[in-house]
Design a protein around this motif. Structure first.
Motif, PDB file in Angstrom:
ATOM      1  N   ARG A 245      -8.332 -10.498  -5.521  1.00 46.02           N
ATOM      2  CA  ARG A 245      -7.096 -11.010  -4.916  1.00 46.02           C
ATOM      3  C   ARG A 245      -6.172 -11.618  -5.965  1.00 46.02           C
ATOM      4  NH1 ARG A 245     -10.653 -13.033  -0.729  1.00 46.02           N
ATOM      5  NH2 ARG A 245     -10.261 -11.849   1.162  1.00 46.02           N
ATOM      6  N   SER A 246      -6.752 -12.358  -6.898  1.00 46.00           N
ATOM      7  CA  SER A 246      -5.918 -13.061  -7.870  1.00 46.00           C
ATOM      8  C   SER A 246      -5.355 -12.130  -8.943  1.00 46.00           C
ATOM      9  CB  SER A 246      -6.691 -14.203  -8.519  1.00 46.00           C
ATOM     10  OG  SER A 246      -7.737 -13.710  -9.328  1.00 46.00           O
ATOM     11  N   GLN A 247      -6.094 -11.084  -9.304  1.00 46.18           N
ATOM     12  CA  GLN A 247      -5.656 -10.229 -10.403  1.00 46.18           C
ATOM     13  C   GLN A 247      -5.034  -8.911  -9.961  1.00 46.18           C
ATOM     14  OE1 GLN A 247      -8.818  -9.772 -13.219  1.00 46.18           O
ATOM     15  NE2 GLN A 247      -9.098 -11.959 -13.439  1.00 46.18           N
ATOM     16  N   LEU A 248      -5.434  -8.380  -8.836  1.00 51.02           N
ATOM     17  CA  LEU A 248      -4.980  -7.075  -8.351  1.00 51.02           C
ATOM     18  C   LEU A 248      -4.908  -6.033  -9.482  1.00 51.02           C
ATOM     19  CD1 LEU A 248      -2.254  -7.803  -5.672  1.00 51.02           C
ATOM     20  CD2 LEU A 248      -4.489  -6.794  -5.317  1.00 51.02           C
TER      21      LEU A 248
ATOM     22  N   LEU B 226      -7.552  -1.441  -2.622  1.00 54.68           N
ATOM     23  CA  LEU B 226      -6.437  -0.683  -2.058  1.00 54.68           C
ATOM     24  C   LEU B 226      -5.803  -1.447  -0.899  1.00 54.68           C
ATOM     25  CD1 LEU B 226      -4.737   1.889  -2.005  1.00 54.68           C
ATOM     26  CD2 LEU B 226      -6.501   2.918  -0.561  1.00 54.68           C
ATOM     27  N   HIS B 227      -6.634  -2.045  -0.054  1.00 56.14           N
ATOM     28  CA  HIS B 227      -6.118  -2.816   1.069  1.00 56.14           C
ATOM     29  C   HIS B 227      -5.303  -4.013   0.573  1.00 56.14           C
ATOM     30  CE1 HIS B 227      -5.955  -5.374   4.584  1.00 56.14           C
ATOM     31  NE2 HIS B 227      -6.130  -4.271   5.277  1.00 56.14           N
ATOM     32  N   LEU B 228      -5.806  -4.694  -0.445  1.00 57.27           N
ATOM     33  CA  LEU B 228      -5.055  -5.827  -1.008  1.00 57.27           C
ATOM     34  C   LEU B 228      -3.696  -5.381  -1.536  1.00 57.27           C
ATOM     35  CD1 LEU B 228      -7.869  -7.716  -2.959  1.00 57.27           C
ATOM     36  CD2 LEU B 228      -6.826  -8.373  -0.776  1.00 57.27           C
ATOM     37  N   LYS B 229      -3.683  -4.249  -2.216  1.00 58.67           N
ATOM     38  CA  LYS B 229      -2.417  -3.734  -2.761  1.00 58.67           C
ATOM     39  C   LYS B 229      -1.449  -3.361  -1.644  1.00 58.67           C
ATOM     40  CE  LYS B 229      -4.077  -2.100  -7.188  1.00 58.67           C
ATOM     41  NZ  LYS B 229      -4.203  -0.956  -8.092  1.00 58.67           N
ATOM     42  N   MET B 230      -1.966  -2.723  -0.598  1.00 55.06           N
ATOM     43  CA  MET B 230      -1.102  -2.358   0.539  1.00 55.06           C
ATOM     44  C   MET B 230      -0.521  -3.619   1.174  1.00 55.06           C
ATOM     45  SD  MET B 230      -0.939   0.970   1.042  1.00 55.06           S
ATOM     46  CE  MET B 230      -0.623   1.233   2.773  1.00 55.06           C
ATOM     47  N   ASN B 231      -1.366  -4.621   1.390  1.00 53.53           N
ATOM     48  CA  ASN B 231      -0.873  -5.872   1.981  1.00 53.53           C
ATOM     49  C   ASN B 231       0.197  -6.509   1.105  1.00 53.53           C
ATOM     50  OD1 ASN B 231      -2.344  -5.918   4.326  1.00 53.53           O
ATOM     51  ND2 ASN B 231      -3.921  -7.269   3.538  1.00 53.53           N
TER      52      ASN B 231
ATOM     53  N   VAL C 271       2.233  -5.137  -1.208  1.00 48.49           N
ATOM     54  CA  VAL C 271       3.497  -4.412  -1.275  1.00 48.49           C
ATOM     55  C   VAL C 271       4.249  -4.498   0.052  1.00 48.49           C
ATOM     56  CG1 VAL C 271       2.723  -2.072  -0.658  1.00 48.49           C
ATOM     57  CG2 VAL C 271       4.604  -2.375  -2.252  1.00 48.49           C
ATOM     58  N   LEU C 272       3.536  -4.469   1.167  1.00 46.50           N
ATOM     59  CA  LEU C 272       4.214  -4.579   2.454  1.00 46.50           C
ATOM     60  C   LEU C 272       4.754  -5.993   2.672  1.00 46.50           C
ATOM     61  CD1 LEU C 272       1.861  -2.342   4.572  1.00 46.50           C
ATOM     62  CD2 LEU C 272       4.235  -1.857   3.957  1.00 46.50           C
ATOM     63  N   ALA C 273       4.046  -6.986   2.157  1.00 42.98           N
ATOM     64  CA  ALA C 273       4.528  -8.364   2.275  1.00 42.98           C
ATOM     65  C   ALA C 273       5.788  -8.585   1.440  1.00 42.98           C
ATOM     66  CB  ALA C 273       3.434  -9.337   1.852  1.00 42.98           C
ATOM     67  N   GLN C 274       5.981  -7.775   0.416  1.00 40.92           N
ATOM     68  CA  GLN C 274       7.154  -7.906  -0.448  1.00 40.92           C
ATOM     69  C   GLN C 274       8.320  -7.031   0.013  1.00 40.92           C
ATOM     70  OE1 GLN C 274       5.555  -6.982  -4.292  1.00 40.92           O
ATOM     71  NE2 GLN C 274       4.648  -8.988  -4.535  1.00 40.92           N
ATOM     72  N   TRP C 275       8.130  -6.352   1.125  1.00 43.14           N
ATOM     73  CA  TRP C 275       9.193  -5.486   1.626  1.00 43.14           C
ATOM     74  C   TRP C 275      10.429  -6.318   1.949  1.00 43.14           C
ATOM     75  CZ3 TRP C 275      11.648  -5.656   6.378  1.00 43.14           C
ATOM     76  CH2 TRP C 275      12.569  -4.624   6.597  1.00 43.14           C
ATOM     77  N   GLU C 276      11.580  -5.746   1.629  1.00 39.75           N
ATOM     78  CA  GLU C 276      12.867  -6.375   1.935  1.00 39.75           C
ATOM     79  C   GLU C 276      13.746  -5.347   2.617  1.00 39.75           C
ATOM     80  OE1 GLU C 276      14.273  -7.205  -1.959  1.00 39.75           O
ATOM     81  OE2 GLU C 276      12.803  -8.777  -2.326  1.00 39.75           O
ATOM     82  N   ARG C 277      14.637  -5.814   3.464  1.00 46.68           N
ATOM     83  CA  ARG C 277      15.580  -4.901   4.127  1.00 46.68           C
ATOM     84  C   ARG C 277      16.310  -4.079   3.077  1.00 46.68           C
ATOM     85  NH1 ARG C 277      15.125  -4.897   9.080  1.00 46.68           N
ATOM     86  NH2 ARG C 277      14.937  -6.714  10.395  1.00 46.68           N
ATOM     87  N   GLY C 278      16.447  -2.792   3.356  1.00 40.71           N
ATOM     88  CA  GLY C 278      17.147  -1.906   2.447  1.00 40.71           C
ATOM     89  C   GLY C 278      16.249  -1.235   1.425  1.00 40.71           C
ATOM     90  N   LYS C 279      15.014  -1.689   1.297  1.00 35.21           N
ATOM     91  CA  LYS C 279      14.084  -1.085   0.349  1.00 35.21           C
ATOM     92  C   LYS C 279      13.495   0.163   0.996  1.00 35.21           C
ATOM     93  CE  LYS C 279      11.276  -3.123  -2.956  1.00 35.21           C
ATOM     94  NZ  LYS C 279      10.246  -4.075  -3.378  1.00 35.21           N
TER      95      LYS C 279
ATOM     96  N   GLY D  18       1.836   1.553  -6.401  1.00 34.94           N
ATOM     97  CA  GLY D  18       1.110   2.373  -7.357  1.00 34.94           C
ATOM     98  C   GLY D  18       0.718   3.746  -6.846  1.00 34.94           C
ATOM     99  N   PHE D  19       1.362   4.198  -5.769  1.00 31.80           N
ATOM    100  CA  PHE D  19       1.085   5.527  -5.232  1.00 31.80           C
ATOM    101  C   PHE D  19       1.932   6.564  -5.951  1.00 31.80           C
ATOM    102  CE2 PHE D  19      -0.551   2.878  -1.916  1.00 31.80           C
ATOM    103  CZ  PHE D  19      -1.641   3.574  -1.446  1.00 31.80           C
TER     104      PHE D  19
END
Length: 121
Positions: free
Chosen positions: A13-16, A53-58, A60-68, A78-79
């Motif tokens: 979690r800390s290093q991803l 992979l689940h941590l990475k998905m969470n 990136v989705l948590a960092q989603w912003e409108r317009g992205k 990283g896909f």
């Protein structure tokens, strides 16, 4: 949960990292690579790679912003491409990434982990 598995979860979690170095993680907790892999799956219900992979998905989705765009989300996670990202999300959460974008959350996780095991905090 076994303290060694918890330590590995916390470290991931800390290093991803880009990929899981099982031998390094095993050495850090005093287990063989095969024993760590078996114990981790037994304790969490998923492989180390799937957990990362689940941590990475969470993340990136948590960092989603409108317009992205979904393409940008895929690249941030990283896909190789957007279709791979979408297939992975569908398989992992039984939902499209656009559902997360619309509602702010997924309601189902099909990766064998409880929601408390998956939080990034």
């Amino acid at each position: 949960m076994d303290r060694r598995v918890r330590k590995i979860c916390d470290e991931l979690r800390s290093q991803l990292p880009d990929k899981v170095d099982v031998s390094r993680l095993a050495q850090a907790v005093g287990l063989s690579s095969s024993r760590l892999s078996h114990l981790f799956r037994q304790q969490t219900g998923v492989t180390l790679r799937r957990f990362l992979l689940h941590l990475k998905m969470n993340q990136v989705l948590a960092q989603w912003e409108r317009g992205k765009s979904m393409s940008q989300l895929a690249m941030d996670a990283g896909f190789y491409d957007q279709p791979h990202f979408v297939r992975t999300a569908r398989g992992m959460f039984d939902a499209m990434p656009s559902e997360y974008v619309t509602t702010g959350a997924f309601t189902v996780c099909r990766c064998g982990l409880s929601s408390s095991s998956l939080s990034l905090s």
